[in-house]
Design a protein around this motif. Sequence first.
Motif, short mmCIF file in Angstrom:
data_model
loop_
_atom_site.label_atom_id
_atom_site.label_comp_id
_atom_site.label_asym_id
_atom_site.label_seq_id
_atom_site.Cartn_x
_atom_site.Cartn_y
_atom_site.Cartn_z
N ALA A 44 10.32 3.10 -6.16
CA ALA A 44 10.17 2.25 -4.98
C ALA A 44 9.85 0.82 -5.38
O ALA A 44 10.46 -0.13 -4.87
N VAL A 45 8.91 0.65 -6.28
CA VAL A 45 8.53 -0.70 -6.72
C VAL A 45 9.68 -1.33 -7.50
O VAL A 45 10.00 -2.51 -7.33
N HIS A 94 -1.09 1.34 -5.32
CA HIS A 94 -0.62 0.08 -4.74
C HIS A 94 0.51 -0.45 -5.61
O HIS A 94 0.43 -0.41 -6.83
N GLY A 95 1.56 -0.95 -4.97
CA GLY A 95 2.66 -1.57 -5.69
C GLY A 95 2.45 -3.07 -5.75
O GLY A 95 2.04 -3.69 -4.76
N HIS A 122 0.87 -1.17 0.00
CA HIS A 122 0.00 0.00 0.00
C HIS A 122 0.91 1.23 0.00
O HIS A 122 1.56 1.53 1.00
N LEU A 123 0.96 1.95 -1.12
CA LEU A 123 1.84 3.12 -1.23
C LEU A 123 1.18 4.39 -0.70
O LEU A 123 1.79 5.14 0.04
N ASP A 124 -0.04 4.65 -1.09
CA ASP A 124 -0.86 5.72 -0.53
C ASP A 124 -2.32 5.37 -0.79
O ASP A 124 -2.63 4.24 -1.13
N ASP A 125 -3.23 6.34 -0.60
CA ASP A 125 -4.65 6.04 -0.73
C ASP A 125 -5.04 5.56 -2.13
O ASP A 125 -5.98 4.79 -2.28
N LEU A 126 -4.36 6.03 -3.15
CA LEU A 126 -4.75 5.71 -4.52
C LEU A 126 -3.80 4.75 -5.24
O LEU A 126 -4.13 4.27 -6.31
#
Length: 170
Positions: free
Chosen positions: A146-147, A70-71, A64-68
Amino acid sequence: MTEKKQVLYDLRTTYSGPFAVDDFYAEVDNWIREKGYEKEPKKKMEQVTKNGKKIQWAIEAHSHLDDLHHGIIVLRALLDNVKEVVIKKDGKKIRINNGDVFINIDGFIEAHVHGSFYQAKPIYYFIRALIDKYIYNFWSDKYDGAVNSDARDLLKRIQSFFNVQKYRYE
């Protein structure tokens, strides 16, 4: 509505020699736990052939990267000609596997668009898609690295695991 963007394509590694299949599974699970990902098994299939077992294993690791955003890291492993062998080490008999391994890793970022606003009229959806693709794109690329780095770290971990297996059972 979900938009999937591939940020890493086709990282590969191969190995041929002695290893323990269960230790390989455990090593990948440990990495997933250490990095804070959630594991989603997709496929685990074993087929017995005259040359040995053929194992196909596919998983997805979600973060979960942020609210919108996903990695997702997709790992596909093909273990071919896997045979169980018994070796003597320090006067003890050890059962290990011997075979060929092919690993493939891909990385994705999944963006979620929420709300009924986008489903009301097609023109709103079109304008929002343009904004997301060309204007908001400058800020949404911040998770690509990051991913990408996490997937490359997983590949390095798997390669080091197999390098250790080479010397562990000689």
